[in-house]
Scaffold this motif. Structure first.
Motif, PDB file in Angstrom:
ATOM      1  N   ALA A  69      37.634  31.029  31.400  1.00  0.00           N
ATOM      2  CA  ALA A  69      36.704  31.584  30.923  1.00  0.00           C
ATOM      3  C   ALA A  69      37.353  33.232  30.923  1.00  0.00           C
ATOM      4  CB  ALA A  69      35.422  31.847  31.242  1.00  0.00           C
ATOM      5  N   ASP A  70      38.210  33.590  31.698  1.00  0.00           N
ATOM      6  CA  ASP A  70      39.545  34.784  32.322  1.00  0.00           C
ATOM      7  C   ASP A  70      37.930  35.643  33.701  1.00  0.00           C
ATOM      8  OD1 ASP A  70      41.124  36.470  32.745  1.00  0.00           O
ATOM      9  OD2 ASP A  70      40.674  37.296  31.418  1.00  0.00           O
ATOM     10  N   LEU A  71      37.542  34.891  34.513  1.00  0.00           N
ATOM     11  CA  LEU A  71      36.726  35.446  35.156  1.00  0.00           C
ATOM     12  C   LEU A  71      37.551  35.262  36.623  1.00  0.00           C
ATOM     13  CD1 LEU A  71      33.737  35.956  35.410  1.00  0.00           C
ATOM     14  CD2 LEU A  71      33.187  33.902  36.263  1.00  0.00           C
ATOM     15  N   LYS A  72      37.410  36.135  36.985  1.00  0.00           N
ATOM     16  CA  LYS A  72      37.889  36.384  38.696  1.00  0.00           C
ATOM     17  C   LYS A  72      36.263  36.481  39.683  1.00  0.00           C
ATOM     18  CE  LYS A  72      41.904  38.624  37.921  1.00  0.00           C
ATOM     19  NZ  LYS A  72      42.168  40.025  38.357  1.00  0.00           N
ATOM     20  N   PHE A  73      36.799  36.217  40.619  1.00  0.00           N
ATOM     21  CA  PHE A  73      35.801  36.007  41.496  1.00  0.00           C
ATOM     22  C   PHE A  73      34.952  37.054  41.824  1.00  0.00           C
ATOM     23  CE2 PHE A  73      38.310  32.130  43.441  1.00  0.00           C
ATOM     24  CZ  PHE A  73      36.747  31.533  43.565  1.00  0.00           C
ATOM     25  N   GLU A  74      35.737  38.328  42.148  1.00  0.00           N
ATOM     26  CA  GLU A  74      35.580  39.893  42.115  1.00  0.00           C
ATOM     27  C   GLU A  74      34.743  40.008  40.737  1.00  0.00           C
ATOM     28  OE1 GLU A  74      39.591  41.576  40.448  1.00  0.00           O
ATOM     29  OE2 GLU A  74      38.961  42.424  42.227  1.00  0.00           O
ATOM     30  N   ASP A  75      34.744  39.430  40.082  1.00  0.00           N
ATOM     31  CA  ASP A  75      33.389  39.540  38.619  1.00  0.00           C
ATOM     32  C   ASP A  75      32.245  38.790  38.760  1.00  0.00           C
ATOM     33  OD1 ASP A  75      36.062  41.127  37.285  1.00  0.00           O
ATOM     34  OD2 ASP A  75      36.564  39.328  36.543  1.00  0.00           O
ATOM     35  N   VAL A  76      32.677  38.602  39.617  1.00  0.00           N
ATOM     36  CA  VAL A  76      31.491  37.988  39.451  1.00  0.00           C
ATOM     37  C   VAL A  76      30.155  38.687  40.253  1.00  0.00           C
ATOM     38  CG1 VAL A  76      29.530  35.570  41.395  1.00  0.00           C
ATOM     39  CG2 VAL A  76      32.028  35.272  39.650  1.00  0.00           C
ATOM     40  N   PRO A  77      29.253  39.387  39.662  1.00  0.00           N
ATOM     41  CA  PRO A  77      27.971  39.866  40.734  1.00  0.00           C
ATOM     42  C   PRO A  77      27.704  38.868  42.400  1.00  0.00           C
ATOM     43  CG  PRO A  77      27.410  39.160  38.160  1.00  0.00           C
ATOM     44  CD  PRO A  77      28.231  38.863  39.185  1.00  0.00           C
ATOM     45  N   ASN A  78      26.452  39.809  42.557  1.00  0.00           N
ATOM     46  CA  ASN A  78      26.152  39.631  43.915  1.00  0.00           C
ATOM     47  C   ASN A  78      24.465  39.217  43.682  1.00  0.00           C
ATOM     48  OD1 ASN A  78      28.903  39.583  45.164  1.00  0.00           O
ATOM     49  ND2 ASN A  78      27.670  42.096  46.566  1.00  0.00           N
ATOM     50  N   GLY A  79      24.235  38.151  44.055  1.00  0.00           N
ATOM     51  CA  GLY A  79      22.708  38.118  44.173  1.00  0.00           C
ATOM     52  C   GLY A  79      22.786  37.016  42.551  1.00  0.00           C
ATOM     53  N   LEU A  80      20.876  37.323  42.460  1.00  0.00           N
ATOM     54  CA  LEU A  80      20.349  35.922  41.201  1.00  0.00           C
ATOM     55  C   LEU A  80      21.677  36.841  39.695  1.00  0.00           C
ATOM     56  CD1 LEU A  80      16.766  37.029  41.996  1.00  0.00           C
ATOM     57  CD2 LEU A  80      18.771  35.304  42.352  1.00  0.00           C
ATOM     58  N   ASN A  81      22.249  37.811  39.392  1.00  0.00           N
ATOM     59  CA  ASN A  81      22.916  38.171  38.259  1.00  0.00           C
ATOM     60  C   ASN A  81      24.111  37.001  38.511  1.00  0.00           C
ATOM     61  OD1 ASN A  81      21.348  39.851  37.168  1.00  0.00           O
ATOM     62  ND2 ASN A  81      22.394  41.901  38.432  1.00  0.00           N
ATOM     63  N   ALA A  82      24.381  36.441  39.531  1.00  0.00           N
ATOM     64  CA  ALA A  82      25.719  35.517  39.836  1.00  0.00           C
ATOM     65  C   ALA A  82      25.408  34.303  38.617  1.00  0.00           C
ATOM     66  CB  ALA A  82      25.888  35.378  40.786  1.00  0.00           C
ATOM     67  N   LEU A  83      23.745  34.160  38.442  1.00  0.00           N
ATOM     68  CA  LEU A  83      22.685  33.065  37.961  1.00  0.00           C
ATOM     69  C   LEU A  83      24.103  32.141  36.299  1.00  0.00           C
ATOM     70  CD1 LEU A  83      19.770  32.210  39.357  1.00  0.00           C
ATOM     71  CD2 LEU A  83      21.816  31.110  40.005  1.00  0.00           C
ATOM     72  N   SER A  84      23.750  33.417  36.024  1.00  0.00           N
ATOM     73  CA  SER A  84      24.528  33.793  34.651  1.00  0.00           C
ATOM     74  C   SER A  84      25.339  33.848  34.162  1.00  0.00           C
ATOM     75  CB  SER A  84      23.436  35.043  33.708  1.00  0.00           C
ATOM     76  OG  SER A  84      23.343  36.281  34.247  1.00  0.00           O
ATOM     77  N   VAL A  85      26.335  34.450  35.460  1.00  0.00           N
ATOM     78  CA  VAL A  85      27.881  35.011  34.757  1.00  0.00           C
ATOM     79  C   VAL A  85      28.506  33.454  35.412  1.00  0.00           C
ATOM     80  CG1 VAL A  85      29.405  36.248  35.955  1.00  0.00           C
ATOM     81  CG2 VAL A  85      27.506  37.164  35.549  1.00  0.00           C
ATOM     82  N   VAL A  86      28.308  32.798  36.331  1.00  0.00           N
ATOM     83  CA  VAL A  86      29.165  31.404  36.815  1.00  0.00           C
ATOM     84  C   VAL A  86      29.261  30.288  35.828  1.00  0.00           C
ATOM     85  CG1 VAL A  86      29.430  29.467  38.353  1.00  0.00           C
ATOM     86  CG2 VAL A  86      28.825  31.710  39.283  1.00  0.00           C
TER      87      VAL A  86
END
Length: 207
Positions: A106-123
């Motif tokens: 998914a070309d997704l870095k750890f630094e691209d994942v937002p904190n808190g509840l917004n991470a639920l829709s990104v992971v």
């Protein structure tokens, strides 16, 4: 301050809370507990600490058996341990994130994942599936039964050492219980701020 406005993340959070309620009944305790009604606890019993003492305002202990009491204590311990990890998990990403990729496909870095509840829709979904599988393995494997007469003692060493003294072990377990109780209130405060207000104030170090 962290601004969050994702409605999908908040709805997922509410659904997760609703799903977690019936899941509590799945916790298992050692079958050695005796069937008897528990109406009160002594001053030296695990979890009975000052200033509240034996805190049971809803009189749940008087309505169940010893097995029910032991199951509730196990649930309290597990929830407290998860809450302590979750609270730390809210703080650490504000100052540190792992290098590299969470998902190369998914070309997704750890630094691209937002904190808190917004991470639920990104992971990615595969990531959540791995988390669920690990939790399930722990529940039916090493965390199925206590390894001693102390509820929640799964045989893990305390910072690399086994505590042999019963008084010291009870003291440490009481500390864990109280820290877990505080963490449950703490993480719920952070989650509700995130879900309702769309922002969480962590501290000046995170600004």
């Amino acid at each position: 301050r962290l601004c969050r406005s994702s409605r999908s993340s908040r709805s997922m959070f509410v659904r997760a809370l609703l799903l977690a309620v019936p899941a509590v009944t799945a916790f298992t305790v050692a079958p050695s507990a005796r069937s008897s009604v528990v109406t009160k606890a002594g001053a030296d019993d695990l979890g009975v600490t000052q200033p509240l003492g034996f805190f049971d305002p809803l009189k749940l202990a008087a309505k169940g058996t010893a097995e029910d009491f032991a199951r509730r204590r196990t649930v309290e311990l597990k929830h407290g341990r998860v809450a302590m990890l979750a609270f730390v998990g809210y703080l650490v990403p504000e100052v540190f994130k792992f290098p590299g990729y969470l998902s190369t496909t998914a070309d997704l870095k750890f630094e691209d994942v937002p904190n808190g509840l917004n991470a639920l829709s990104v992971v990615p979904g595969a990531g959540w599936a791995q988390i669920v599988m690990v939790i399930g393995w722990l529940e039916i494997g090493p965390y199925l039964y206590s390894k001693s007469e102390f509820t929640g003692d799964f045989g893990w060493p305390y910072f690399g050492r086994k505590i042999q003294d019963p008084e010291e072990k009870a003291f440490k377990l009481n500390i864990e219980l109280n820290n877990g109780r505080a963490a449950m209130f703490g993480i719920m405060g952070l989650l509700m701020q995130d879900a309702i207000n769309g922002e969480v104030y962590i501290g000046p170090f995170a600004e």
